[in-house]
Design a protein around this motif. Structure first.
Motif, PDB file in Angstrom:
ATOM      1  N   GLN A 136       0.824  -1.210   0.000  1.00  0.00           N
ATOM      2  CA  GLN A 136       0.000   0.000   0.000  1.00  0.00           C
ATOM      3  C   GLN A 136       0.860   1.263   0.000  1.00  0.00           C
ATOM      4  N   GLY A 137       1.877   1.264  -0.858  1.00  0.00           N
ATOM      5  CA  GLY A 137       2.743   2.422  -1.021  1.00  0.00           C
ATOM      6  C   GLY A 137       3.790   2.591   0.062  1.00  0.00           C
ATOM      7  N   ARG A 138       3.859   1.663   1.000  1.00  0.00           N
ATOM      8  CA  ARG A 138       4.803   1.738   2.110  1.00  0.00           C
ATOM      9  C   ARG A 138       5.852   0.643   1.938  1.00  0.00           C
ATOM     10  N   GLU A 139       7.108   1.037   2.038  1.00  0.00           N
ATOM     11  CA  GLU A 139       8.199   0.066   1.948  1.00  0.00           C
ATOM     12  C   GLU A 139       8.386  -0.599   3.308  1.00  0.00           C
ATOM     13  N   ILE A 140       8.354  -1.926   3.311  1.00  0.00           N
ATOM     14  CA  ILE A 140       8.497  -2.687   4.553  1.00  0.00           C
ATOM     15  C   ILE A 140       9.638  -3.677   4.374  1.00  0.00           C
ATOM     16  N   LYS A 141      10.485  -3.777   5.406  1.00  0.00           N
ATOM     17  CA  LYS A 141      11.616  -4.699   5.371  1.00  0.00           C
ATOM     18  C   LYS A 141      11.332  -5.908   6.248  1.00  0.00           C
ATOM     19  N   PHE A 142      11.828  -7.053   5.792  1.00  0.00           N
ATOM     20  CA  PHE A 142      11.697  -8.313   6.516  1.00  0.00           C
ATOM     21  C   PHE A 142      13.060  -8.981   6.577  1.00  0.00           C
ATOM     22  N   CYS A 143      13.251  -9.843   7.574  1.00  0.00           N
ATOM     23  CA  CYS A 143      14.541 -10.516   7.705  1.00  0.00           C
ATOM     24  C   CYS A 143      14.710 -11.623   6.672  1.00  0.00           C
ATOM     25  N   CYS A 144      13.592 -12.187   6.175  1.00  0.00           N
ATOM     26  CA  CYS A 144      13.678 -13.283   5.212  1.00  0.00           C
ATOM     27  C   CYS A 144      12.359 -13.422   4.454  1.00  0.00           C
ATOM     28  N   SER A 145      12.358 -14.240   3.419  1.00  0.00           N
ATOM     29  CA  SER A 145      11.156 -14.420   2.607  1.00  0.00           C
ATOM     30  C   SER A 145      10.049 -15.157   3.373  1.00  0.00           C
TER      31      SER A 145
ATOM     32  N   CYS B 154       9.153 -14.561   6.378  1.00  0.00           N
ATOM     33  CA  CYS B 154       8.404 -13.517   7.088  1.00  0.00           C
ATOM     34  C   CYS B 154       7.489 -12.754   6.134  1.00  0.00           C
ATOM     35  N   VAL B 155       7.889 -12.614   4.877  1.00  0.00           N
ATOM     36  CA  VAL B 155       7.019 -11.973   3.883  1.00  0.00           C
ATOM     37  C   VAL B 155       5.750 -12.803   3.729  1.00  0.00           C
ATOM     38  N   LYS B 156       5.897 -14.127   3.661  1.00  0.00           N
ATOM     39  CA  LYS B 156       4.737 -15.017   3.528  1.00  0.00           C
ATOM     40  C   LYS B 156       3.811 -14.877   4.731  1.00  0.00           C
ATOM     41  N   LYS B 157       4.380 -14.820   5.929  1.00  0.00           N
ATOM     42  CA  LYS B 157       3.569 -14.656   7.139  1.00  0.00           C
ATOM     43  C   LYS B 157       2.848 -13.310   7.118  1.00  0.00           C
TER      44      LYS B 157
END
Length: 67
Positions: A24-33, A35-38
């Motif tokens: 939604q237009g916001r950049e979000i960082k994750f430690c691994c892929s 966590c993206v799935k979660k």
């Protein structure tokens, strides 16, 4: 933030560089892929957590230093 919004792990280290996603237009960082799935399963849960952490940091930055 310096940590993954899903796992709480710091970026870098054993996991390597953070995984970056735009939501939604916001950049979000994750430690691994993983966590993206979660995150994708319940994004609003993590967005609330992200906003709460951002508000807490903003409040801390505005607080006067103790003498």
């Amino acid at each position: 933030l310096k940590t993954c919004i899903v796992s709480g792990e710091e970026y870098g280290g054993d996991m390597g560089d953070p995984v970056v996603m735009t939501y939604q237009g916001r950049e979000i960082k994750f430690c691994c892929s993983s966590c993206v799935k979660k995150f994708k399963k319940d994004p609003e849960k993590y967005i609330k957590k992200l906003e709460a952490e951002a508000a807490k940091r903003k409040k801390t930055e505005k607080a006067p230093a103790a003498k």
